[in-house]
Design an enzyme around this catalytic site. Structure first.
Site, mmCIF file in Angstrom:
data_model
loop_
_atom_site.group_PDB
_atom_site.id
_atom_site.type_symbol
_atom_site.label_atom_id
_atom_site.label_comp_id
_atom_site.label_asym_id
_atom_site.label_seq_id
_atom_site.Cartn_x
_atom_site.Cartn_y
_atom_site.Cartn_z
ATOM 1 N N SER A 28 4.889 2.404 7.924
ATOM 2 C CA SER A 28 4.512 1.267 7.085
ATOM 3 C C SER A 28 5.678 0.804 6.219
ATOM 4 O O SER A 28 6.317 1.606 5.541
ATOM 5 C CB SER A 28 3.338 1.648 6.175
ATOM 6 O OG SER A 28 2.174 1.849 6.931
ATOM 7 N N ASP A 59 -0.026 -7.432 1.312
ATOM 8 C CA ASP A 59 0.431 -6.065 1.504
ATOM 9 C C ASP A 59 1.960 -5.982 1.537
ATOM 10 O O ASP A 59 2.540 -5.325 2.402
ATOM 11 C CB ASP A 59 -0.168 -5.477 2.795
ATOM 12 C CG ASP A 59 -0.030 -3.954 2.853
ATOM 13 O OD1 ASP A 59 0.152 -3.343 1.781
ATOM 14 O OD2 ASP A 59 -0.090 -3.389 3.955
ATOM 15 N N HIS A 116 0.816 -1.220 0.000
ATOM 16 C CA HIS A 116 0.000 0.000 0.000
ATOM 17 C C HIS A 116 0.850 1.271 0.000
ATOM 18 O O HIS A 116 0.342 2.359 -0.274
ATOM 19 C CB HIS A 116 -0.976 0.006 1.191
ATOM 20 C CG HIS A 116 -0.361 0.325 2.518
ATOM 21 N ND1 HIS A 116 -0.023 -0.642 3.434
ATOM 22 C CD2 HIS A 116 -0.034 1.507 3.096
ATOM 23 C CE1 HIS A 116 0.472 -0.071 4.518
ATOM 24 N NE2 HIS A 116 0.484 1.227 4.331
#
Length: 430
Positions: free
Chosen positions: A258, A179, A149
């Site tokens: 992230s 992901d 993402h």
């Protein structure tokens, strides 16, 4: 007369020898008895000391002996102790461990900046918008692991290293389902890359210390410390992705973290920080990471093929619950119910049976009477997470042995797998 004298002397000598023998035997017997008692006392003491260590820890045992302890570090080679006292200790063992991890790993963490055309102004112009994330260096030839993402909608990618040098990156492979993504940079000859050490997420324990390093809000290579708060969590992220088997941690993770590493105390990556659970958009102590074992399994495919092929069963599944077992009068209480099979699909052709009795189950409609999957190969299936893990390393087209309970009878069926999609995984989280 002489004979009597010799006899008396001989008797006296014998008496002396006997007396000495009795004394020696008594001494040996006493020492032996004392040794037995000492050994028993030592065993009793060891038992008491082990109980103290088990109930109160090593620090309590050392405190009883008069040794004040500031901190204890548990390692593969035993214990390292820091004593209290007047000595000016600068760092505790725990702090030294944190410092050591950061010193070893921080140069392996990169800052990823993305540009994407998503913003539309009042004149209907498409304007560039920037995003940010983290990544870890996998190899000397510039491969970097991050979250899907972070990069999947990017028009351009830029990677900034520990030395503040920035490089354009290209997308190598992307797996939206887990992901995860791999990107690559080419650095100049004067720049050294520091590949990170990959550990395993298979033997994690709740309560184990973990360390996160990333770029929250653009603050490069920020370190936070926490513990493993939970394991095998199915998580739906804010982007709508489903992460199965996630690691839950209270190590602070914020936007920009992230794709960064979640580390153990040996400086090994055990997870890739992916998402947070929040009511305000910021970390509130419930954060999730993708297990590194999941990443290790797919990195070769991402680099070689640019995508990952996974196998799945073309069936609709329902996890057994005590209420469902009781209501359906099922013959087993652990497993996954085959509610439906795809008409004409591979599972139906192989012989798996779906249910025929339609019932309302919560907000869904399911079908009772179908097979109950209890094993895939040699792996027991107790719930949907077991089913997911059992098929995790399979590919579409593979055949697996599916053991089912069909109305009390056990059957094993060879079933060919279809390509797994994000919709299949989403169906596991209700």
């Amino acid at each position: 007369m002489l004979k009597d004298t010799k006899r008396r002397i001989l008797q006296m000598l014998i008496a002396v020898v006997v007396a000495i023998a009795i004394i020696l035997a008594s001494m040996v017997l006493w020492k032996w008895t004392h040794a037995i008692q000492s050994d028993q006392d030592r065993k009793n003491l060891q038992k008491v000391l082990r109980t103290i260590v088990k109930d109160q820890g090593e620090s309590a045992l050392l405190s009883l002996s008069g040794i004040p302890v500031s901190d204890i570090f548990y390692g593969d080679e035993g214990l390292s102790l820091f004593e209290e006292g007047a000595q000016p200790w600068r760092y505790s063992a725990s702090e030294m461990q944190n410092i050591s991890v950061y010193d070893k790993v921080n140069r392996s963490v990169v800052h990823i900046t993305t540009t994407m055309d998503v913003t539309v102004n009042s004149f209907m112009d498409v304007l560039p918008a920037q995003g940010t994330g983290s990544g870890i260096v996998l190899s000397l030839d510039g491969y970097i692991l991050t979250n899907a993402h972070v990069v999947e909608k990017a028009k351009s990618l830029k990677v900034t290293l520990y030395n503040e040098q920035s490089y354009e990156a290209k997308l190598i492979g992307l797996d939206s389902e887990d992901d995860l993504a791999v990107i690559q940079i080419t650095v100049d000859k004067d720049t050294t890359l520091y590949p990170i050490d990959l550990g395993t997420s298979d033997d994690l324990k709740i309560g184990q210390k973990v360390i996160a390093i990333g770029n929250p809000f653009g603050y490069d290579r920020t370190m936070t410390v926490g513990v493993v708060s939970g394991l095998n969590r199915p998580v739906r992220t804010s982007e709508g992705k489903i992460i199965m088997n996630a690691i839950q941690t209270d190590a602070s993770i914020n936007p920009g973290n992230s794709g960064g590493p979640l580390l153990n105390s040996q400086s090994e990556v055990i997870g890739i920080n992916s998402s947070i659970y929040s009511t305000n958009g910021n970390s509130q102590g419930i954060n999730f990471a993708i297990p590194i074992d999941t990443a290790i399994a797919i990195i070769p495919d991402l680099i070689k093929l640019g995508r990952v092929s996974r196998g799945w069963l073309d069936i609709a599944t329902v996890q057994l619950t005590p209420q469902l077992v009781s209501y359906g009068k099922l013959s087993v209480d652990k497993g996954v119910l085959v509610s439906q099979v795809v008409t004409g699909g591979l599972s139906e052709k192989a012989g798996l049976k779906g249910g025929t009795q339609m019932v309302q189950y919560g907000s869904s409609v399911i079908y009772l009477g179908g097979d109950i999957i209890t094993a895939i190969g040699t792996t027991a299936i107790k719930d949907l997470n077991d089913l997911y893990l059992a098929l995790l390393h399979t590919r579409s087209g593979d055949k697996v042995k599916v053991t089912v309970n069909r109305k009390g009878e056990t059957k094993t069926i060879d079933v060919q797998l279809i390509e797994r999609t994000a919709q299949h995984v989403s169906a596991l989280v209700r």
